[in-house]
Write an enzyme that holds these catalytic residues in place. Structure first.
Site, PDB file in Angstrom:
ATOM      1  N   ASP A  39       0.877  -1.163   0.000  1.00  0.00           N
ATOM      2  CA  ASP A  39       0.000   0.000   0.000  1.00  0.00           C
ATOM      3  C   ASP A  39       0.923   1.224   0.000  1.00  0.00           C
ATOM      4  OD1 ASP A  39      -2.091   1.773   0.051  1.00  0.00           O
ATOM      5  OD2 ASP A  39      -3.117   0.850   1.744  1.00  0.00           O
ATOM      6  N   TRP A  40       0.349   2.357  -0.315  1.00  0.00           N
ATOM      7  CA  TRP A  40       1.168   3.557  -0.559  1.00  0.00           C
ATOM      8  C   TRP A  40       1.844   4.052   0.740  1.00  0.00           C
ATOM      9  CZ3 TRP A  40      -0.303   1.240  -4.441  1.00  0.00           C
ATOM     10  CH2 TRP A  40      -0.183   1.724  -5.734  1.00  0.00           C
TER      11      TRP A  40
END
Ligand code: BGC
Length: 754
Positions: free
Chosen positions: A229-230
């Site tokens: 995920d970012w």
């Protein structure tokens, strides 16, 4: 001839390889031009394309795109064929806009209704979530675009999402939080999986080897790559060894350098880096190849699809007769959401589009409706003049339809809700309108359940969740009876927040989220406690009716490696075309002990069938032993106890129409550890040890129950006392040579359970 991935990996420098394991920017992987390795583009998201405009420097400057129903609404369709169509449409839009991987679906389990991101997720039930996700992924990937199923795993709250440690026991993880991913991986082979931000049992998901490698690849056979995920990467070197291939969106080269240094120092085997690069390139080359195909989509057709899906997802929660509306009735629409519907949530899934409102749709269809704003859409603010206008108009009308919902500020990615209420101004107005108008209808625009204190006072409630840009057309069709409501609740609507399973533990103390409720999530909890709920899992009314008959099993007994089919005939007994969602639940009636507790019933099948008035169809389900099983943490495997099960078929989890008994004839018994502290009750309940114990202790029984046999205690209490005794107590009550007898007995018992 193009070089193979193996040849490319051999030709890459260490720096290039490390570089390929992180993004070039927010949305792209890196290219290596000298070897002809292209960059690919990834973009959100689960219910609409959010992709950065070409030439823009702002990652949030997105092109206009179609907003389909958010996960909460799409799940209410109970129809994987629909999520598949939605996925295919998204795949076409992605390809037409140069996107090779769509960041979705989002399948985290709705542990608490307060999770700010529940609107993106499907369900409290992993079976339902998994089937819908598989449909979605198959749809997107059928168009030559990859998916990234997210957020893996146990990311069920927004509070402290980048650091919180989700503490989940093995059975709960396997039974509740992983199966949606497992089903999707096995049935739809997503190109990528996105690991979550949180820690799981102490280790960040981004460096969690049991999760990313042992389970995902080892047990389920995942063959794509894992992206973070970012900003979810913590220790990059640990992460790559654990099975995290791609870091997104990159770390300005910092983590690439750490990988290079680790290889140079010998802390990281270069083969591990090569393996990661191989996995990434397998997908990058496939994606780039498929991107060559011509791409186009029809915006208007996709909008119509969005409206159709929204209509299939609306859930009629209550109806005493105010719906459907009829031409000629005096109808007033109240509430700003009639004009500005809330149809999507905030955060990374936000799509740049405009929606058709219920008022727009009413105009389009020439409906005679009056409109009074009553309350605003974006805040909790009461205006007495508006209130009075609304109440007066409601009193003078034949029907009052109140368009209620949660303002964006109440529910979004990034934070959890603090309570489960609608804005007070809305609750107040609904109560006041209901007091003067018996035909009051409430239409809800929320991403998750809200408390509905007025539920018993209104005639009808229609839940649209966050239904995407076609919300107004769908509402119009459902309210006015042009379509039959056929959505079903993918989650329980509790009466109050205090009733929810993790009420005392959500969102934790800011450091740890203890999943103390274990497997008792959603209806598993409410059913086990026999609690009243506002509306149960699977519930949804319609304007027509369904009759179930002729339910049969293909056999009364299921063999260890076997399967049985279940058939039931369902008839539309009403006067309108509709669609029924036939639901199948399994209840374990074996009585065998289950560590972590027995769940009263679990969803193991559902089918949505369209039926004309009077039409009937036979619905068939197939069950295997895994459908009857629970996860046994001692075995580290699924386990089905031999004995009796109930197959329950019905309209919702609390509207079971038929129950069929099924016997499971398996012979496998769970492992049993025997030592001197093992209670006799356990040994006497197990067929391997019961005869040994009965024979050995016949003489000692009376003494070991401490005189209970002489009438000092009722026989039931004596039985319980005996059940609680352990083998060790032989030396207290077992008479002469007790120690020798105990040693011998232990040996015999241990042999028996080998
Ligand atoms: C979200 C992901 C999303 C990513 C890229 C993250 O904050 O958790 O779901 O795909 O951003 O926008």
């Amino acid at each position: 001839m193009n070089p193979t991935v193996q040849e490319l990996v051999a030709a890459l420098t260490l720096e290039e390889k490390a570089g390929l394991c992180s993004g070039a920017d927010f949305w792209h992987t890196k290219a290596v031009e000298r070897l002809g390795i292209p960059a690919i583009k990834v973009s959100d998201g689960p219910h609409g394309l959010r992709t950065q405009r070409e030439g823009s420097t702002d990652p949030n400057d997105s092109i206009e795109a179609v907003c389909f129903p958010a996960g909460c609404a799409a799940a209410a369709s109970f129809d994987p064929a629909l999520t598949r169509r939605m996925g295919a449409a998204l795949g076409r839009e992605a390809r037409a806009n140069g996107v090779q991987i769509l960041l979705g679906p989002a399948v985290n389990i709705k542990r608490s209704p307060l999770c700010g991101r529940n609107f993106e997720y499907y369900s409290e039930d992993p079976y339902l979530a998994g089937e819908l996700a598989a449909g979605f992924i198959n749809g997107v990937q059928s168009e030559g675009v990859g998916t990234s199923i997210k957020h893996f795993a146990a990311n069920d709250q927004e509070t402290r999402r980048l650091s919180v440690n989700s503490r989940v026991d093995e059975r709960t993880l396997q039974e509740i939080y992983l199966p949606a991913f497992e089903t999707a991986v096995k049935k739809a082979r997503p190109w990528t999986v996105m690991c979550s931000y949180n820690r799981l049992n102490g280790a960040y998901a981004s460096e969690n080897k049991p999760l990313l490698t042992d389970i995902l690849r080892g047990a389920w056979g995942f063959d794509g790559f894992v992206m973070s995920d970012w900003g979810a990467v913590n220790d990059r070197v640990k992460g790559i060894a654990a099975g995290l291939e791609l870091e997104m969106p990159g770390s300005q080269g910092v983590n690439d350098r750490r990988l290079i240094d680790a290889v140079r120092s010998g802390a990281l085997d270069e083969a591990v880096l090569d393996r990661a690069v191989t996995r990434i390139l397998n997908i990058v080359l496939l994606a780039a190849d498929l991107a060559q195909r011509p791409a186009a989509f029809d915006r208007a057709a996709h909008h119509r699809l969005a409206a159709e899906l929204a209509a299939q997802s609306g859930v009629l929660l209550r109806n005493l007769g105010a719906l459907p509306l009829h031409r000629g009735q005096k109808v007033v629409y109240i509430g700003a959401y009639a004009d500005q519907p809330r149809y999507q949530g905030g955060g990374s899934s936000h799509v740049n589009t405009t929606a058709v409102s219920a008022l727009d749709a009413a105009l389009l269809h020439d409906r005679m409706v009056q409109y009074v704003e009553g309350f605003p859409a974006d805040r909790d603010q009461r205006d007495e003049t508006e209130f009075l206008r609304a109440v007066t108009a409601a009193e003078a009308a034949d029907v009052a339809v109140i368009f209620a919902g949660l303002p964006d500020s109440f529910e979004s990615e990034g934070g959890d809700r603090r309570h489960m209420r609608l804005p007070d101004c809305q609750n107040n107005l609904i109560a006041r309108v209901a007091a003067v108008q018996k035909n009051t209808v409430v239409v809800l625009h929320t991403g998750a359940p809200v408390e509905c204190p007025w539920a018993d006072d209104v005639s009808s409630v229609l839940c649209m969740y966050l239904a995407g840009e076609g919300v107004g057309e769908a509402e119009d069709a459902l309210l006015w009876g042009d379509a039959d409501p056929c959505g079903r609740l993918p989650e329980t609507w509790p009466l109050r927040l205090e009733d929810t399973p993790c009420y005392l533990d959500f969102p934790g103390d800011g450091v740890t989220a203890d999943y103390r409720e274990g497997v008792y999530v959603g209806y598993r909890w409410y059913d086990a406690r026999r609690m009243p709920v506002r509306w149960p899992f699977g519930h949804g009314l319609s304007y027509t009716g369904y009759v179930y008959r002729n339910a049969v099993l293909s056999a009364d007994t299921l063999a260890e490696q076997g399967l049985v089919t279940v058939q039931v005939t369902v008839k539309n007994s009403g006067a309108m075309q509709g669609a029924e969602v036939v639901q199948l639940y399994v209840a374990d009636a074996t009585g065998a002990p289950v560590a972590g507790g027995r769940v009263p019933q679990v969803l193991r099948g559902f089918q949505k069938i369209a039926l004309q008035p009077g039409e009937e169809k036979v619905v068939t389900f197939t069950l295997t032993p895994r459908d009857l099983s629970h996860y046994d943490a001692a075995l580290h495997d699924w386990y089905t106890a031999p004995g009796r099960y109930e197959i329950r078929i019905g309209h919702s989890s609390r509207d079971i129409r038929v129950t069929l008994p099924l016997h499971y004839a398996g012979t496998r018994l769970p492992p049993l550890q025997v030592d001197e502290t093992t209670p006799l009750g356990i040994l006497l309940a197990d067929p391997r040890t019961a005869p040994v114990v009965q024979h050995a202790l016949r003489a000692e029984t009376a003494a070991m129950t401490n005189g209970g046999g002489d009438g000092l205690m009722p026989p039931e209490a004596m039985a319980q006392m005996f059940d609680a005794l352990t083998l060790r107590n032989m030396i207290n009550f077992g008479g002469p040579q007790a120690e020798e007898k105990l040693t011998k007995l232990l040996e015999t018992l241990q042999d028996a359970v080998q």
